[in-house]
Design an enzyme around this catalytic site. Sequence first.
Site, short mmCIF file in Angstrom:
data_model
loop_
_atom_site.label_atom_id
_atom_site.label_comp_id
_atom_site.label_asym_id
_atom_site.label_seq_id
_atom_site.Cartn_x
_atom_site.Cartn_y
_atom_site.Cartn_z
N TYR A 88 99.07 44.02 -16.07
CA TYR A 88 100.01 43.44 -15.10
C TYR A 88 99.89 41.92 -15.14
CZ TYR A 88 96.13 42.65 -11.81
OH TYR A 88 94.96 42.23 -11.22
N ARG B 283 95.54 47.40 -16.34
CA ARG B 283 94.82 46.15 -16.09
C ARG B 283 94.08 45.73 -17.36
NH1 ARG B 283 89.84 44.92 -12.00
NH2 ARG B 283 90.40 42.80 -11.45
N LYS C 233 92.79 48.29 -10.87
CA LYS C 233 92.99 47.23 -9.88
C LYS C 233 92.42 47.67 -8.54
CE LYS C 233 94.65 43.62 -7.70
NZ LYS C 233 94.02 42.30 -7.84
N LYS D 112 78.99 39.91 -6.47
CA LYS D 112 80.05 39.78 -7.47
C LYS D 112 79.71 38.67 -8.46
CE LYS D 112 85.07 39.60 -7.83
NZ LYS D 112 85.10 38.74 -9.02
N GLU E 186 81.07 40.94 -17.46
CA GLU E 186 81.49 39.66 -16.89
C GLU E 186 80.79 38.56 -17.67
OE1 GLU E 186 83.95 38.04 -13.62
OE2 GLU E 186 83.50 40.11 -14.12
N LYS F 231 86.27 44.81 -2.52
CA LYS F 231 85.68 43.47 -2.58
C LYS F 231 85.52 42.90 -1.16
CE LYS F 231 88.97 42.08 -5.37
NZ LYS F 231 89.82 41.22 -6.25
N LYS G 69 84.77 39.08 0.19
CA LYS G 69 84.59 37.69 -0.22
C LYS G 69 84.07 36.83 0.92
CE LYS G 69 87.71 37.41 -4.16
NZ LYS G 69 88.73 36.59 -4.85
N ASP H 153 86.21 15.03 4.55
CA ASP H 153 84.87 15.56 4.85
C ASP H 153 84.89 17.08 4.86
OD1 ASP H 153 83.82 13.06 4.98
OD2 ASP H 153 83.74 12.96 7.17
#
Length: 395
Positions: A48, A65, A83, A113, A173, A255, A257, A285
Amino acid sequence: MSSLAPWRTTSWSPLGSPPSLEDALRLARTTRAFAVRRDGEGRALVTYLYGTPELFSLPGARELRGIVYREEDGTVLSRPFHKFFNFGEPLAPGEEAFKAFRDSMVPLFVAEKVDGYLAQAYLDGGELRFASRHSLNPPLVGALLRKAVDEEAMARLGKLLAAEGGRWTALLEVVDPEAPVMVPYQEPGVYLLALRSIGEGHYLLPGVHFPLPEALRYVRWEPRMDFDPHRFRGEIRDLQGVEGYVVTDGAEFVKFKTGWAFRLARFLMDPEGVFLEAYAEDRLDDLVGALAGREDLLRAVARAQDYLAGLYGEAVGAGDALRRMGLPRKEAWARVQEEAGRWGGFAPAYARAAMAAYEGGEAREAFLVELRKRSARKALEALHLFPRVGGELRG
């Protein structure tokens, strides 16, 4: 080797046969969301390019994928990760799925991860081959693999796949300090994430379903018997320098995050635009805090800040000098335009600040008005101050 129980109460399961080549090509023909890549040696990769919940709800779509086929007979040569989604997204397992595991006391497995470039290793005719999500001959991932994997590790990986009859895909990975995505790594490396059954779709985790492979790096999957997604999300929200965690039962993945990763991801999608927005609103900042741990990005922010400070300083100095000279406005404008040309795409910002200073007005506000325009983002992009994420699409 044995797989874990499939995730409960989800409307779609990655278990079972992969989509046929015919079905994959049909999806690619009927929507621009999918692409077919060929290597000229009889292999075709389908993936995709973008996705929506509606698109990923189509039969087989989540499997496309980077799946690799032999075109001659439609054999699936490699079946990468399907996916999967962040907790809270429409197609991710919800609270009821996690509750089912808590009630039955079946463990889930959690791993940090790895933040790099996804690759897949597979056997074709006994030969070990690699692909990324987008390419059968990936230029970036291929180069990083050659740099990070020695012959011994390559041989071990080939033996691992051969021992299972070649009907598994190794999911990897790849990380490299010279091509960071979000998390900076100190040295190149390739991590084994899991093996996936090409025919049945389930996943095997290193250290859980098979012995930890020698000469290969791997992620550490830790069992959790009482996993609460909301509590876990709160535990990791404020972590710095960590992209997040992945939770699996060996079939589905979710997942989680960190807040740092979400902020950094927004910056990496449009570093020039995010920087200029923060600069114009006096929030640098906050931006620097969001980039903690990424020294290369912090240096880029400092360079961009210095560049704009120099630009503004020269513009105001020129405007003040022209006012003291008592030049008529038309002549002053002509001189400002001549000087502004040296600043390329930032010429309008220079000219507006200089003329505001010449007229005794608000030079800073005039300068910031121009920086808020799209043309300023393009001008900053042309300076190539910000490093880019590696040259291949990710997903």
